[in-house]
Design an enzyme around this catalytic site. Structure first.
Site, PDB file in Angstrom:
ATOM      1  CE  LYS A  76      20.326  -0.323  15.908  1.00  0.00           C
ATOM      2  NZ  LYS A  76      21.331  -0.999  15.071  1.00  0.00           N
TER       3      LYS A  76
ATOM      4  CE  LYS B  35      18.896  -2.821  12.704  1.00  0.00           C
ATOM      5  NZ  LYS B  35      20.115  -3.428  12.113  1.00  0.00           N
TER       6      LYS B  35
END
Length: 324
Positions: free
Chosen positions: A246, A193
């Site tokens: 992500k 992330k």
């Protein structure tokens, strides 16, 4: 001469040799749940996305079921925030009640309900961990994340997804789940992330913008690729069952590297900013929304994603049906 065009002569031929396909049951649809009654609040920066009170959830869940989507990812918007994010691990919290509601309804009981595990929506300062003297505390945050995951499991969640990016949080959550008898609950870890500018609209939707500074001391530097593999390796060692990368579009190389290095299902999170850009361009007539969305999603599959978390899920599921 090699005639590559022989396999492109018709829609049927192209479909026959197509290497990657989109399926509705591989899409995961994020849903924002909020306190209150009879509320459906549009998110201005994410056209088509709303925050729902629990009594209005069936409107969205019916669309999920009708589209053949099998998984939803819940984010909660509490009425109260405090320094320690207590709403996240309150057994009567907004996400816990939403989980129980979904699992109590025969029409939705088959859905895989995933709950995002983080403190940012619940803290008054908006950070993903506890804060002291302007520093986001790592180890002191872990018990609260673990407590949140156990609370979600007790409410009936099918999977937990820690998104906080604290070091060691997967181990803390796995141990806590096991100790409380939730051995069967898988962990879908936001392992790769990145600290990204693509999250802006989400922070509007989840009311989770940090009150000071940014999240660069715990989310990954967007320039780093090999570091993502180290994060994934550590999370798998600590007990993660699935991995999230992500954002998605600017990080397809990360998705590819993870899938080639580790034999584990990877979800690409097609995030709010990516969604908002497509919606804005389509609203101005600059692009064909359907073509662009389907190209993006199949590109994520081509990069190696097994699942895609996307705000386009309802539209994509409809377009997939229309293409059959």
């Amino acid at each position: 001469m090699e005639r590559m065009r022989r396999l492109r002569v018709s829609p049927a031929m192209r479909s026959l040799v197509r290497e990657n396909h989109l399926r509705a049951d591989e899409l995961i649809y994020p849903i924002f749940v909020m306190e209150g009654q009879n509320l459906c609040s549009p998110v201005e920066s994410m056209p088509g996305i709303c925050q729902y009170s629990i009594d209005r959830l069936p409107e969205e869940l019916d669309r999920v079921v009708e589209g053949g989507i099998l998984s939803v990812l819940l984010f909660g918007i509490p009425a109260h925030k405090d320094e320690v994010g207590s709403g996240a691990y309150d057994d009567q919290g907004i996400v816990q009640r939403a989980i129980r509601f979904i699992k109590s309804q025969e029409r939705y009981r088959h859905l895989i309900v995933i709950a995002d595990v983080c403190l940012c929506e619940y803290t008054s300062h908006g950070h993903c961990g506890l804060v002291k003297d302007g520093v986001i505390l790592n180890d002191e945050t872990l018990p609260l994340l673990a407590r949140t995951a156990v609370s979600y499991a007790g409410a009936g969640v099918d999977m937990v997804a820690p998104s906080d990016m604290m070091d060691g949080r997967v181990r803390a959550i796995r141990e806590a789940l096991d100790e409380h008898g939730f051995v069967q609950i898988p962990i879908m870890a936001y392992s790769a992330k990145f600290a990204s500018g693509f999250y802006g609209p989400f922070r509007d939707a989840a009311h989770s913008a940090p009150g000071f500074g940014d999240r660069k001391t715990y989310q990954m530097d967007s320039a780093n690729g090999r570091e993502a593999l180290r994060e994934v390796e550590e999370d798998l060692r600590e007990g993660a069952d699935l991995i999230i990368a992500k954002p998605a579009m600017a990080y397809m190389d990360i998705i590819r590297n993870i899938t080639e290095t580790f034999h584990v299902p990877v979800a690409a999170y097609n995030v709010s900013g990516e969604y908002a850009m497509v919606k804005a361009a389509a609203a101005n007539g600059w692009i064909d929304e359907k073509k662009i969305v389907m190209e993006i999603l199949v590109g994520l599959k081509r990069a190696g994603a097994k699942m895609i978390i996307t705000y386009h899920a309802l539209d994509a599921a409809k377009w997939i049906r229309e293409g059959e």
